[in-house]
Write a protein that holds these residues in place. Structure first.
Motif, PDB file in Angstrom:
ATOM      1  N   HIS A 112       0.915  -1.201   0.076  1.00  0.00           N
ATOM      2  CA  HIS A 112       0.036  -0.021   0.016  1.00  0.00           C
ATOM      3  C   HIS A 112       1.062   1.118  -0.194  1.00  0.00           C
ATOM      4  N   GLN A 113       2.147   1.165   0.719  1.00  0.00           N
ATOM      5  CA  GLN A 113       2.883   2.382   0.682  1.00  0.00           C
ATOM      6  C   GLN A 113       3.602   2.637  -0.596  1.00  0.00           C
ATOM      7  N   ASP A 114       3.938   1.567  -1.373  1.00  0.00           N
ATOM      8  CA  ASP A 114       4.353   1.454  -2.716  1.00  0.00           C
ATOM      9  C   ASP A 114       3.409   2.446  -3.787  1.00  0.00           C
ATOM     10  N   ILE A 115       2.026   1.994  -3.542  1.00  0.00           N
ATOM     11  CA  ILE A 115       1.142   2.696  -4.276  1.00  0.00           C
ATOM     12  C   ILE A 115       0.685   3.982  -4.031  1.00  0.00           C
ATOM     13  N   ALA A 116       1.059   4.186  -2.669  1.00  0.00           N
ATOM     14  CA  ALA A 116       0.810   5.737  -2.411  1.00  0.00           C
ATOM     15  C   ALA A 116       2.022   6.496  -2.692  1.00  0.00           C
ATOM     16  N   SER A 117       3.065   5.790  -2.735  1.00  0.00           N
ATOM     17  CA  SER A 117       4.477   6.641  -3.373  1.00  0.00           C
ATOM     18  C   SER A 117       4.412   6.937  -4.790  1.00  0.00           C
ATOM     19  N   PHE A 118       3.708   5.960  -5.388  1.00  0.00           N
ATOM     20  CA  PHE A 118       3.354   6.151  -6.963  1.00  0.00           C
ATOM     21  C   PHE A 118       2.478   7.178  -7.381  1.00  0.00           C
ATOM     22  N   ILE A 119       1.511   7.505  -6.555  1.00  0.00           N
ATOM     23  CA  ILE A 119       0.284   8.201  -7.057  1.00  0.00           C
ATOM     24  C   ILE A 119       0.236   9.410  -6.168  1.00  0.00           C
ATOM     25  N   GLY A 120       1.041   9.681  -5.215  1.00  0.00           N
ATOM     26  CA  GLY A 120       0.841  10.736  -4.307  1.00  0.00           C
ATOM     27  C   GLY A 120      -0.270  10.939  -3.413  1.00  0.00           C
ATOM     28  N   SER A 121      -0.434   9.730  -2.648  1.00  0.00           N
ATOM     29  CA  SER A 121      -1.500   9.863  -1.637  1.00  0.00           C
ATOM     30  C   SER A 121      -0.856   9.384  -0.308  1.00  0.00           C
ATOM     31  N   THR A 122      -1.724   8.967   0.562  1.00  0.00           N
ATOM     32  CA  THR A 122      -1.222   8.175   1.636  1.00  0.00           C
ATOM     33  C   THR A 122      -1.460   6.676   1.927  1.00  0.00           C
ATOM     34  N   ARG A 123      -0.747   5.992   2.717  1.00  0.00           N
ATOM     35  CA  ARG A 123      -0.811   4.682   2.861  1.00  0.00           C
ATOM     36  C   ARG A 123      -2.338   4.236   3.480  1.00  0.00           C
ATOM     37  N   GLU A 124      -2.766   4.971   4.401  1.00  0.00           N
ATOM     38  CA  GLU A 124      -4.071   4.735   4.985  1.00  0.00           C
ATOM     39  C   GLU A 124      -5.206   4.899   3.614  1.00  0.00           C
ATOM     40  N   THR A 125      -5.190   6.105   2.903  1.00  0.00           N
ATOM     41  CA  THR A 125      -6.209   6.188   2.099  1.00  0.00           C
ATOM     42  C   THR A 125      -6.122   5.155   0.995  1.00  0.00           C
ATOM     43  N   VAL A 126      -4.968   4.652   0.516  1.00  0.00           N
ATOM     44  CA  VAL A 126      -4.742   3.538  -0.341  1.00  0.00           C
ATOM     45  C   VAL A 126      -5.186   2.191   0.134  1.00  0.00           C
ATOM     46  N   THR A 127      -4.987   1.999   1.616  1.00  0.00           N
ATOM     47  CA  THR A 127      -5.608   0.877   2.114  1.00  0.00           C
ATOM     48  C   THR A 127      -6.894   0.856   1.960  1.00  0.00           C
ATOM     49  N   SER A 128      -7.587   1.585   2.528  1.00  0.00           N
ATOM     50  CA  SER A 128      -9.231   1.942   2.369  1.00  0.00           C
ATOM     51  C   SER A 128      -9.623   1.712   1.139  1.00  0.00           C
TER      52      SER A 128
END
Length: 214
Positions: A168-184
């Motif tokens: 989830h952190q990788d995705i957040a780092s790619f798209i400019g979001s937070t890990r918590e948001t990506v997890t949800s």
């Protein structure tokens, strides 16, 4: 000129360089590394990223077998501040700056092709950023999956497997979001049937593709 065409160039095959094995998360180079080289991925995957002033990581691109990357000035993905790191394990051919300079003297067309292949990474990243700039985070996640498909996609029934392990952190780092948001939001996408996660890999449902082409 793409990397596949370039690496089949007989002149490039003569540049033996040296093979180096990297373990998961091992840093290949970092900003201000004294050693400047051209790297060709023999096997495995490499991610290039930058760290912001507040410590957040921004993944620039993920590269796979046969692709090139470099920290030589004018041949790198960005001006400065770039890290290269192995994903899982990787074997990389390291070609020194001196060898690259020799190409420019003895075989200028190859150097031009090399620059074009490396510059393509920047173009792909720019197109990706344009696509996600104003998109909701949920769409950004799907854009990322589609962005990775050309290099790492593999059909598995009604799903396309993305052969890059993504946290989830990788995705957040790619798209400019937070890990918590990506997890949800990944949980929502899974419940809606758009994606699956099996082991470390995401699978995107056929037909969910946002037609992201580069």
């Amino acid at each position: 000129m793409n990397s596949a065409t370039l690496r089949s160039n007989p002149f490039m095959e003569d540049l033996s360089g040296r093979l180096v094995n990297y373990s998961n998360k091992e840093v290949i180079y970092q900003p201000f590394s004294l050693s400047k080289n051209l790297y060709m991925i023999q096997s495995g995957k490499i991610k290039l990223y930058k760290n912001s002033e507040d410590g957040r990581k921004t993944i620039l691109i993920v590269l796979g077998e046969g692709e090139f990357f470099s920290n030589i000035p004018h041949f790198s993905l960005d001006d400065d501040g770039v890290y290269a790191e192995a994903i899982d394990t990787a074997v990389v051919r390291v070609i020194s700056n001196k060898q690259v300079e020799r190409i420019g003297v003895t075989h200028q067309p190859t150097l031009t092709e090399l620059y074009s292949a490396l510059n393509q990474h920047m173009k792909q990243r720019s197109i990706f950023l344009e696509r996600i700039m104003f998109a909701p985070v949920k769409e950004r996640i799907l854009h990322l999956m589609t962005f990775l498909m050309p290099r790492f996609g593999e059909m598995k029934g009604n799903y396309m497997k993305i052969n890059v392990p993504l946290t989830h952190q990788d995705i957040a780092s790619f798209i400019g979001s937070t890990r918590e948001t990506v997890t949800s939001l990944t949980k929502q996408l899974i419940s809606e049937g758009h994606i699956q996660k099996i082991d470390k890999y995401y699978h995107i449902m056929k037909g969910t593709d946002l037609s992201f082409g580069v």
